[in-house]
Design a protein around this motif. Structure first.
Motif, mmCIF file in Angstrom:
data_model
loop_
_atom_site.group_PDB
_atom_site.id
_atom_site.type_symbol
_atom_site.label_atom_id
_atom_site.label_comp_id
_atom_site.label_asym_id
_atom_site.label_seq_id
_atom_site.Cartn_x
_atom_site.Cartn_y
_atom_site.Cartn_z
ATOM 1 N N LEU A 131 97.370 -35.158 -37.897
ATOM 2 C CA LEU A 131 96.548 -35.950 -38.812
ATOM 3 C C LEU A 131 96.589 -37.397 -38.335
ATOM 4 O O LEU A 131 97.666 -37.969 -38.211
ATOM 5 N N THR A 132 95.430 -37.972 -38.073
ATOM 6 C CA THR A 132 95.347 -39.357 -37.616
ATOM 7 C C THR A 132 95.294 -40.278 -38.826
ATOM 8 O O THR A 132 94.383 -40.169 -39.649
ATOM 9 N N VAL A 133 96.254 -41.174 -38.954
ATOM 10 C CA VAL A 133 96.316 -42.091 -40.097
ATOM 11 C C VAL A 133 95.281 -43.197 -39.893
ATOM 12 O O VAL A 133 95.309 -43.907 -38.891
ATOM 13 N N THR A 134 94.366 -43.334 -40.859
ATOM 14 C CA THR A 134 93.336 -44.373 -40.772
ATOM 15 C C THR A 134 93.590 -45.516 -41.743
ATOM 16 O O THR A 134 93.085 -46.609 -41.539
ATOM 17 N N THR A 135 94.375 -45.270 -42.803
ATOM 18 C CA THR A 135 94.779 -46.327 -43.731
ATOM 19 C C THR A 135 96.235 -46.105 -44.109
ATOM 20 O O THR A 135 96.584 -45.048 -44.630
ATOM 21 N N VAL A 136 97.066 -47.098 -43.854
ATOM 22 C CA VAL A 136 98.494 -47.028 -44.175
ATOM 23 C C VAL A 136 98.705 -47.670 -45.544
ATOM 24 O O VAL A 136 98.170 -48.740 -45.815
ATOM 25 N N PRO A 137 99.487 -47.037 -46.417
ATOM 26 C CA PRO A 137 99.758 -47.639 -47.718
ATOM 27 C C PRO A 137 100.442 -48.996 -47.571
ATOM 28 O O PRO A 137 101.290 -49.172 -46.701
ATOM 29 N N GLY A 138 100.052 -49.915 -48.398
ATOM 30 C CA GLY A 138 100.638 -51.249 -48.415
ATOM 31 C C GLY A 138 100.662 -51.726 -49.853
ATOM 32 O O GLY A 138 101.237 -51.078 -50.719
ATOM 33 N N ASN A 139 99.994 -52.859 -50.117
ATOM 34 C CA ASN A 139 99.907 -53.354 -51.488
ATOM 35 C C ASN A 139 99.193 -52.356 -52.383
ATOM 36 O O ASN A 139 99.554 -52.184 -53.534
ATOM 37 N N THR A 140 98.150 -51.740 -51.843
ATOM 38 C CA THR A 140 97.487 -50.673 -52.581
ATOM 39 C C THR A 140 98.084 -49.361 -52.105
ATOM 40 O O THR A 140 98.282 -49.152 -50.915
ATOM 41 N N LYS A 141 98.411 -48.502 -53.004
ATOM 42 C CA LYS A 141 99.048 -47.226 -52.671
ATOM 43 C C LYS A 141 97.980 -46.213 -52.266
ATOM 44 O O LYS A 141 97.753 -45.208 -52.927
ATOM 45 N N THR A 142 97.298 -46.504 -51.158
ATOM 46 C CA THR A 142 96.254 -45.634 -50.639
ATOM 47 C C THR A 142 96.630 -45.175 -49.237
ATOM 48 O O THR A 142 96.980 -45.982 -48.387
ATOM 49 N N SER A 158 85.303 -33.336 -38.466
ATOM 50 C CA SER A 158 86.523 -33.972 -38.960
ATOM 51 C C SER A 158 86.453 -34.083 -40.475
ATOM 52 O O SER A 158 85.369 -34.097 -41.063
ATOM 53 N N TYR A 159 87.629 -34.130 -41.072
ATOM 54 C CA TYR A 159 87.758 -34.254 -42.525
ATOM 55 C C TYR A 159 88.624 -35.477 -42.796
ATOM 56 O O TYR A 159 89.760 -35.546 -42.335
ATOM 57 N N THR A 160 88.080 -36.426 -43.539
ATOM 58 C CA THR A 160 88.814 -37.640 -43.876
ATOM 59 C C THR A 160 89.264 -37.544 -45.322
ATOM 60 O O THR A 160 88.450 -37.456 -46.241
ATOM 61 N N TYR A 161 90.587 -37.541 -45.509
ATOM 62 C CA TYR A 161 91.202 -37.461 -46.834
ATOM 63 C C TYR A 161 91.594 -38.862 -47.276
ATOM 64 O O TYR A 161 92.347 -39.528 -46.581
ATOM 65 N N ASN A 162 91.099 -39.295 -48.421
ATOM 66 C CA ASN A 162 91.499 -40.560 -49.023
ATOM 67 C C ASN A 162 92.350 -40.201 -50.226
ATOM 68 O O ASN A 162 91.876 -39.504 -51.132
ATOM 69 N N LEU A 163 93.609 -40.669 -50.244
ATOM 70 C CA LEU A 163 94.573 -40.254 -51.268
ATOM 71 C C LEU A 163 95.217 -41.456 -51.948
ATOM 72 O O LEU A 163 95.320 -42.534 -51.356
ATOM 73 N N THR A 164 95.661 -41.230 -53.184
ATOM 74 C CA THR A 164 96.384 -42.241 -53.941
ATOM 75 C C THR A 164 97.754 -41.673 -54.274
ATOM 76 O O THR A 164 97.879 -40.495 -54.611
ATOM 77 N N GLN A 165 98.770 -42.528 -54.212
ATOM 78 C CA GLN A 165 100.114 -42.054 -54.519
ATOM 79 C C GLN A 165 100.236 -41.763 -56.006
ATOM 80 O O GLN A 165 99.833 -42.577 -56.846
ATOM 81 N N ALA A 166 100.766 -40.585 -56.320
ATOM 82 C CA ALA A 166 100.953 -40.176 -57.709
ATOM 83 C C ALA A 166 102.057 -41.015 -58.334
ATOM 84 O O ALA A 166 103.003 -41.426 -57.660
ATOM 85 N N VAL A 167 101.940 -41.257 -59.613
ATOM 86 C CA VAL A 167 102.960 -42.024 -60.335
ATOM 87 C C VAL A 167 104.217 -41.162 -60.428
ATOM 88 O O VAL A 167 104.164 -39.984 -60.738
ATOM 89 N N LYS A 168 105.356 -41.782 -60.111
ATOM 90 C CA LYS A 168 106.633 -41.040 -60.098
ATOM 91 C C LYS A 168 107.135 -40.799 -61.488
ATOM 92 O O LYS A 168 106.943 -41.425 -62.412
#
Length: 168
Positions: A131-142, A158-168
């Motif tokens: 999986l090629t990382v196109t956006t690394v999480p930083g200030n925004t948890k994306t 290709s399939y580009t997955y845009n994800l948000t970190q789930a609340v712990k």
């Protein structure tokens, strides 16, 4: 008058030098902290925002999120007690483009100096998925990554997955 000025200048220089050297301190103000790794940034539970399919031959795109149950997609990228990448699981009713479980790791744990994309390597014991990382999480948890399918070495979709970190 000249001797008074030169003596005064000498005193000022001596005071400046003394203040400079006494201002330096050898006291350590903290402990060494290891740099933040990509594993630390990327590990966690990620829920899908969108999945976009790209036809690599003609660059046409189509959003699959609501069409094929990708809105239920969740990936858990776990790390062990030492902070190293360990296991992953995929949940949801989306088409099985990724294996359901296995181990994962980063191809390199820091931002690359040659400006190439980092890659997540998923291994289910049968094959390794890149999986090629196109956006690394930083200030925004994306987190965003791209899964590219190839035939005879040529990418066709290709399939580009845009994800948000789930609340712990």
């Amino acid at each position: 008058m000249r001797t008074i000025t030169s003596k005064l200048l000498g005193v000022v220089l001596l005071l400046s030098a003394t203040m400079t050297f006494t201002g330096c301190s050898t006291v350590d103000d903290g402990e060494f902290t290891s740099p933040i790794t990509l594993t630390e940034k990327i590990s966690g539970k990620w829920v899908v925002n969108s999945v976009v399919q790209t036809d690599e031959a003609n660059a046409r795109t189509k959003t699959l999120t609501d069409l094929l149950n990708f809105d239920t997609f969740v990936i858990n990228l776990n790390q062990d007690e030492a902070g190293k990448a360990s296991t992953f699981t995929v949940e949801g009713n989306a088409p099985a483009l990724l294996p359901a479980s296995g181990t994962w790791q980063m191809d390199y744990n820091f931002t690359k100096s040659d400006n190439t994309a980092s890659r997540i390597l998923l291994n289910d014991g049968k094959a390794e998925i890149v999986l090629t990382v196109t956006t690394v999480p930083g200030n925004t948890k994306t987190l965003e990554y791209r899964l590219t399918r190839k035939t005879k070495g040529q990418p066709f979709v290709s399939y580009t997955y845009n994800l948000t970190q789930a609340v712990k």
